[in-house]
Motif scaffolding. Structure first.
Motif, PDB file in Angstrom:
ATOM      1  N   SER A   3     -20.309 -17.966  30.005  1.00 24.58           N
ATOM      2  CA  SER A   3     -20.226 -16.857  30.955  1.00 24.58           C
ATOM      3  C   SER A   3     -20.959 -15.627  30.423  1.00 24.58           C
ATOM      4  O   SER A   3     -21.688 -14.950  31.155  1.00 24.58           O
ATOM      5  CB  SER A   3     -18.756 -16.524  31.219  1.00 24.58           C
ATOM      6  OG  SER A   3     -18.641 -15.398  32.064  1.00 24.58           O
ATOM      7  N   CYS A   4     -20.790 -15.363  29.132  1.00 21.32           N
ATOM      8  CA  CYS A   4     -21.499 -14.224  28.522  1.00 21.32           C
ATOM      9  C   CYS A   4     -23.010 -14.424  28.560  1.00 21.32           C
ATOM     10  O   CYS A   4     -23.767 -13.510  28.879  1.00 21.32           O
ATOM     11  CB  CYS A   4     -21.001 -14.028  27.097  1.00 21.32           C
ATOM     12  SG  CYS A   4     -21.762 -12.630  26.238  1.00 21.32           S
ATOM     13  N   TRP A   8     -24.638 -16.154  30.759  1.00 22.76           N
ATOM     14  CA  TRP A   8     -25.083 -16.012  32.149  1.00 22.76           C
ATOM     15  C   TRP A   8     -25.257 -14.523  32.515  1.00 22.76           C
ATOM     16  O   TRP A   8     -26.225 -14.118  33.143  1.00 22.76           O
ATOM     17  CB  TRP A   8     -24.059 -16.673  33.070  1.00 22.76           C
ATOM     18  CG  TRP A   8     -24.542 -16.743  34.492  1.00 22.76           C
ATOM     19  CD1 TRP A   8     -25.316 -17.671  35.065  1.00 22.76           C
ATOM     20  CD2 TRP A   8     -24.248 -15.798  35.511  1.00 22.76           C
ATOM     21  NE1 TRP A   8     -25.545 -17.380  36.379  1.00 22.76           N
ATOM     22  CE2 TRP A   8     -24.895 -16.227  36.681  1.00 22.76           C
ATOM     23  CE3 TRP A   8     -23.475 -14.617  35.545  1.00 22.76           C
ATOM     24  CZ2 TRP A   8     -24.821 -15.532  37.890  1.00 22.76           C
ATOM     25  CZ3 TRP A   8     -23.403 -13.919  36.748  1.00 22.76           C
ATOM     26  CH2 TRP A   8     -24.059 -14.368  37.901  1.00 22.76           C
ATOM     27  N   LYS A   9     -24.254 -13.692  32.107  1.00 19.04           N
ATOM     28  CA  LYS A   9     -24.328 -12.257  32.415  1.00 19.04           C
ATOM     29  C   LYS A   9     -25.511 -11.596  31.700  1.00 19.04           C
ATOM     30  O   LYS A   9     -26.226 -10.774  32.284  1.00 19.04           O
ATOM     31  CB  LYS A   9     -23.018 -11.580  32.017  1.00 19.04           C
ATOM     32  CG  LYS A   9     -21.877 -11.916  32.972  1.00 19.04           C
ATOM     33  CD  LYS A   9     -20.614 -11.129  32.649  1.00 19.04           C
ATOM     34  CE  LYS A   9     -19.983 -11.609  31.359  1.00 19.04           C
ATOM     35  NZ  LYS A   9     -18.690 -10.914  31.083  1.00 19.04           N
ATOM     36  N   GLN A  66     -28.625 -12.503  33.590  1.00 17.12           N
ATOM     37  CA  GLN A  66     -28.778 -11.793  34.848  1.00 17.12           C
ATOM     38  C   GLN A  66     -29.182 -10.337  34.621  1.00 17.12           C
ATOM     39  O   GLN A  66     -29.915  -9.745  35.416  1.00 17.12           O
ATOM     40  CB  GLN A  66     -27.458 -11.846  35.632  1.00 17.12           C
ATOM     41  CG  GLN A  66     -27.055 -13.244  36.065  1.00 17.12           C
ATOM     42  CD  GLN A  66     -28.025 -13.824  37.069  1.00 17.12           C
ATOM     43  OE1 GLN A  66     -28.530 -13.105  37.934  1.00 17.12           O
ATOM     44  NE2 GLN A  66     -28.326 -15.105  36.944  1.00 17.12           N
ATOM     45  N   ARG A  67     -28.737  -9.774  33.540  1.00 17.19           N
ATOM     46  CA  ARG A  67     -28.949  -8.333  33.330  1.00 17.19           C
ATOM     47  C   ARG A  67     -30.293  -8.017  32.682  1.00 17.19           C
ATOM     48  O   ARG A  67     -30.971  -7.079  33.073  1.00 17.19           O
ATOM     49  CB  ARG A  67     -27.811  -7.764  32.465  1.00 17.19           C
ATOM     50  CG  ARG A  67     -27.887  -6.266  32.230  1.00 17.19           C
ATOM     51  CD  ARG A  67     -26.750  -5.788  31.371  1.00 17.19           C
ATOM     52  NE  ARG A  67     -26.783  -4.366  31.212  1.00 17.19           N
ATOM     53  CZ  ARG A  67     -26.183  -3.491  32.009  1.00 17.19           C
ATOM     54  NH1 ARG A  67     -25.469  -3.940  33.030  1.00 17.19           N
ATOM     55  NH2 ARG A  67     -26.246  -2.174  31.806  1.00 17.19           N
ATOM     56  N   SER A  72     -17.952 -14.341  37.011  1.00 18.77           N
ATOM     57  CA  SER A  72     -18.741 -13.491  36.122  1.00 18.77           C
ATOM     58  C   SER A  72     -19.564 -12.489  36.890  1.00 18.77           C
ATOM     59  O   SER A  72     -20.075 -11.538  36.329  1.00 18.77           O
ATOM     60  CB  SER A  72     -19.656 -14.348  35.245  1.00 18.77           C
ATOM     61  OG  SER A  72     -18.888 -15.255  34.494  1.00 18.77           O
ATOM     62  N   ALA A  73     -19.759 -12.729  38.243  1.00 18.48           N
ATOM     63  CA  ALA A  73     -20.635 -11.848  39.024  1.00 18.48           C
ATOM     64  C   ALA A  73     -19.902 -10.567  39.396  1.00 18.48           C
ATOM     65  O   ALA A  73     -18.739 -10.608  39.784  1.00 18.48           O
ATOM     66  CB  ALA A  73     -21.104 -12.557  40.292  1.00 18.48           C
ATOM     67  N   GLU A  81     -17.587  -6.508  26.711  1.00 15.01           N
ATOM     68  CA  GLU A  81     -18.398  -6.933  27.850  1.00 15.01           C
ATOM     69  C   GLU A  81     -18.244  -5.937  28.987  1.00 15.01           C
ATOM     70  O   GLU A  81     -19.219  -5.662  29.717  1.00 15.01           O
ATOM     71  CB  GLU A  81     -17.972  -8.339  28.285  1.00 15.01           C
ATOM     72  CG  GLU A  81     -18.203  -9.387  27.235  1.00 15.01           C
ATOM     73  CD  GLU A  81     -17.754 -10.760  27.712  1.00 15.01           C
ATOM     74  OE1 GLU A  81     -17.531 -10.923  28.911  1.00 15.01           O
ATOM     75  OE2 GLU A  81     -17.635 -11.638  26.845  1.00 15.01           O
ATOM     76  N   ASP A 114     -21.138  -3.752  30.960  1.00 11.48           N
ATOM     77  CA  ASP A 114     -21.480  -3.729  32.382  1.00 11.48           C
ATOM     78  C   ASP A 114     -21.407  -2.301  32.943  1.00 11.48           C
ATOM     79  O   ASP A 114     -22.214  -1.937  33.818  1.00 11.48           O
ATOM     80  CB  ASP A 114     -20.513  -4.613  33.172  1.00 11.48           C
ATOM     81  CG  ASP A 114     -20.773  -6.073  32.857  1.00 11.48           C
ATOM     82  OD1 ASP A 114     -21.917  -6.372  32.452  1.00 11.48           O
ATOM     83  OD2 ASP A 114     -19.848  -6.905  33.012  1.00 11.48           O
TER      84      ASP A 114
END
Length: 881
Positions: A113-114, A116-117, A120-121, A140-141, A154, A158
């Motif tokens: 999950s980390c 993936w974030k 995306q970022r 996670s979105a 985390e 964000d």
């Protein structure tokens, strides 16, 4: 895990200006478990770099160390293995695939999950997530701009947004105005809230004050809408006008299309007419040449060739669909057919007349060629006929029946002509051969060696007597025949004349066949259509040819090659050559069987030459067949010599000497070496050599065993010495083993003869010492032999006294005379044997003295003669004779 994460951040990542966002405890899949940690980190400096770092404990286990790091932008795929079930395994695809097993599924999911974030970022190139639960990614979105994701650092990652330079300046100015901004944050925030309310009120008053401008704007919009309606009305009127113009343009376009179709049709019709006129129109000159052209002159033949080619092009033109229904086309095709048939009849009749006319001219030249043993040349006939080669090709493509009829006519005519020429030619060759045979006395042919002269001694050969046959000797020469031939009876030139005649025959046949084969290939163009081969095969088999062969036969001949078809015609034309050659070879073999040597060499050379030109040609095949006959005659000649060796009988009243077939083998080998020098069939001669020499060896031993007058050792010694000398002189490589064997046999029998002969002059002395050696061999000590009654000192003195010097010399003199009677003069071995006897006698003398010294020590007994006396005896005896 929190303590480990804190320790890693403090010891490893903080010194490198990195923040640790997620951690998972893993080990490599499929290997012995060695735990390590995969960490997801970002740098604190700009631009941000995201990495996956592998950390493991040191070997001592007291601290952690950084082992490997990968940039997240190099990650191509994350494979969670199973999206529906809990599975701790996952793969990371960097430049290669890394397979891991997490300590728990929860840690694996948190780490993925980390990743993936972070992807995306921070990354433009998105990583592909395989077998990952969509629910995990949705959780996670972010749901809004202000929404944060729970999870410690985390969330901070964000929510955190960096201030730009202008915002920093504004905040610093605001804080400078308010002195207590830092000491009393609540008061500062309340003040900012009040100022924000004041600003909101001012904004509302400003909006209400602008109502007048809003009304003016609405009025302007209404005016714009009315103008739009006006413009739409004008556009509608224009559209109606354009609609009428469109209908008029459609009518004009339809009219133009009809005109274009008419023009296209007219153009195509003109093309069709031009096509028919260009490709189906034959000029008047060509028609005149086909109907009346002169086929006897070169100019007329050329005109006919051009006209026939033009006619063939017109007849073979590929008509387009519908052309065959046109009356004009039908009329032209009928005209072409009539012209083709007319010209084909004229050409066939003319070529038939040319065949007959040329045949008469050729026959008139036959007699003058035969007297010189030459065959008439057909080059003029071929040259005249080759002018019609293109017309023959035209006839083959248009009138196959007439073409095949002409082919049969030519083959029949040439078969009769060549049969007559070849028969007369071979008759002259046979007469010349028979004349050569009659020139030799008694129809016997002499042998000649490489020097062209007779070799060997005839006086010893004349002593051969062949028993068991009272008939007249055959004309075929053999190794035995040479025993009855004197030098005056042998004519060296006879075989040379035969060789020249046979070579002349082959030299005349070869160009004749090659020229005819080349002419047939060019004149009849057989490489294009193999049907003619069928006609010739049927004729050669005596079957009347039919126009339509059975389908099976046609398929068979259609697959034949050009060379096969040409050879079939050649077999028909020259059907008499092989028969006549075999007849000539039989005559030559009957005159002298040794002629097969000449014929084998000559025929092999011509076969080799023909195969180099064309291995599948008629000449190569025919000469190859005849070569088999010549080789068979050669083998029969060799077998005859061996058979006659086996039939040899020696006179019981005279000494043997050099056997006739031994001397004959020498003369045969010298002759064969002369003939086969640089010949292609040398291997056949080598095989014959081996057969003959083995037969000579066997029959020499046979005669030696049967000899009563001459000792066996003498017969073997003299003849094998002669064989050894012959093979050493000729240096025949394939008989090197036999040469060494002959030398060995000669040496062995020479030694045997010397030992046996020397036992006779000193017979008692030899017997005495043989008895002494026998006692020693039985176990009696050498110094005790003198105590034996039969071999005491008195007996030894008695034997020695019987052989004084005079008696020894007398015995040796008698021995010399006896050896002289045994040996023949031709081989001149008397002195060799005598010298060997001297050496052997001296060896025996020394042996006897040694026995006396060992068996009768201190007795003082010696021989009555010395070695010097012996040398003087041998020398004086040799000189006296």
């Amino acid at each position: 895990m929190t303590a480990i994460k804190h320790a890693l951040q403090r010891d490893i990542f903080t010194p490198n200006d990195e923040r640790l966002l997620s951690i998972v405890n893993v080990c490599k899949a499929g290997k012995k478990k060695k735990n390590c940690f995969l960490c997801a980190t970002v740098t604190t400096e700009r631009p941000v770099q995201v990495r996956v770092v592998k950390v493991k404990k040191s070997d001592k286990g007291d601290f952690y160390k950084r082992q490997m790091a990968w940039e997240l932008r190099d990650l191509a795929e994350v494979d969670a293995k199973d999206a529906s079930k809990e599975n701790p395994e996952f793969d990371l695809h960097f430049e290669k695939v890394y397979r891991w097993v997490a300590s728990s599924t929860a840690e694996k999911n948190s780490f993925i999950s980390c990743i993936w974030k972070l992807n995306q970022r921070y990354l433009r190139k998105k990583v592909e997530f395989v077998n990952v639960s969509s629910q995990l990614l949705e959780e996670s979105a972010p749901s809004g701009e202000s929404q944060s994701v729970a999870g410690g650092d985390e969330d901070a990652l964000d929510d955190y947004q960096e201030l730009n330079a202008r915002e920093e300046q504004d905040i610093e100015g605001m804080m400078e105005v308010c002195e207590y901004a830092i000491s009393n944050a609540e008061a500062f925030a309340e003040k900012l809230s009040k100022e924000l309310q004041v600003l909101d009120g001012a904004n509302i008053h400003s909006i209400m004050a602008s109502e007048k401008q809003v009304n003016i704007l609405m009025q302007l919009l209404d005016e714009a809408l009315s103008e739009v309606d006006t413009i739409e009305g004008k556009m509608s009127s224009y559209e109606e006008m354009l609609q009428s113009v469109k209908e008029q343009m459609d009518q004009i376009s339809q009219s133009n299309r009809l005109i274009q179709i008419s023009n296209t049709n007219n153009g195509k019709l003109l093309d069709e007419i031009q096509f028919l006129v260009n490709y189906m129109d034959l000029s008047k000159g060509h028609i005149r040449a086909l109907q009346e052209g002169d086929l006897s002159s070169s100019k007329g033949i050329e005109a006919c060739i051009n006209a026939s080619e033009a006619l063939l092009q017109c007849m073979n033109v590929a008509l387009r669909p519908g052309h065959e229904k046109l009356m004009a086309v039908k009329q032209q095709q009928h005209l072409f057919t009539e012209l083709r048939d007319t010209f084909a009849r004229r050409l066939t009749n003319h070529l038939n007349n040319v065949f007959v006319h040329q045949g008469h001219d050729q026959s008139s030249m036959l007699s003058q060629h035969m007297a010189e043993l030459t065959l008439p040349k057909h080059n003029p006939l071929h040259r005249d006929l080759l002018r019609y080669a293109k017309l023959m090709e035209w006839l083959k493509n248009t009138q196959r029946e007439k073409y095949e009829g002409l082919s049969r006519t030519y083959v029949d005519y040439m078969t009769r002509l060549y049969e007559r020429e070849i028969k007369d030619f071979f008759e002259v060759a046979k007469i010349k051969m028979a004349g050569t045979a009659k020139e030799g006395k008694g129809n016997k042919f002499g042998l000649h060696g490489s020097s062209g002269k007779l070799t060997g001694s005839t006086s010893s050969l004349n002593k051969l007597a062949v028993q068991g046959s009272s008939s007249r000797r055959s004309q075929s020469s053999s190794l035995l025949d040479m025993g009855n031939m004197s030098a005056s009876d042998l004519d060296v030139a006879d075989r040379t004349k035969f060789d020249k005649i046979f070579e002349q025959v082959l030299s005349e046949l070869e160009p004749l066949c090659l020229a005819e084969q080349d002419f047939i290939s060019k004149f009849f163009k057989l490489q294009q259509h193999p049907t003619l081969a069928q006609v010739e095969v049927e004729e050669s088999d005596g079957v009347v040819p039919s126009r339509q062969p059975p389908p099976g036969e046609y398929r068979h001949f259609i697959s034949s090659t050009e060379k096969d078809m040409v050879r079939l015609m050649m077999n028909k034309v020259f059907q008499s050559i092989e028969t006549e050659l075999n007849s000539l070879i039989a005559l030559g073999d009957k005159i002298d069987s040794f002629h097969s040597l000449y014929m084998l060499v000559k025929m092999s050379h011509h076969v080799w030459t023909a195969e180099n030109v064309d291995p599948a040609s008629y000449l190569s095949t025919t000469l190859g067949n005849v070569l088999v006959t010549v080789k068979r005659n050669f083998d029969k000649c060799i077998s005859g010599q061996i058979r006659q060796m086996e039939e040899v009988k020696i006179s019981k009243k005279s000494k043997v000497g050099i056997l006739p077939f031994v001397a004959g083998f020498e003369e045969f080998a010298e002759l064969a070496e002369t003939i086969f020098r640089n010949a292609e069939r040398r291997g056949d001669l080598d095989k014959a050599y081996v057969k003959l020499i083995r037969a000579v060896f066997m029959n020499v031993e046979k005669v030696a065993n049967e000899s009563q007058k001459t000792p066996r050792d003498v017969v073997m010694m003299e003849n094998f010495h002669h064989i050894f000398s012959t093979l050493s002189h000729l240096k025949i490589s394939c008989l090197e083993t036999e040469r060494r064997e002959a030398k060995h046999k000669y040496t062995d029998h020479l030694q045997s003869y010397v030992i046996n002969s020397l036992g006779q002059p000193l017979e008692k002395l030899n017997h005495f010492f043989e008895g002494v050696e026998a006692r020693v061999a039985q176990g009696v000590r050498e110094d005790e032999v003198s105590y034996q009654l039969a071999f005491n000192k008195q007996e030894l003195r008695k034997v020695i006294k019987e052989y004084p010097g005079k008696e020894v010399k007398k015995g040796l003199d008698n021995l010399y005379k006896k050896v002289d009677k045994h040996l023949c003069e031709e081989e001149s071995l008397l002195q060799v044997v005598w010298h060997s006897m001297q050496d052997e006698f001296i060896r025996q003398y020394k042996h006897f003295e040694g026995l006396i010294g060992r068996c009768y020590p201190g007795s003082g007994i010696t021989m009555e003669f010395t070695i010097g006396d012996m040398l003087e005896y041998f020398s004086s005896i040799a000189q006296s004779h």
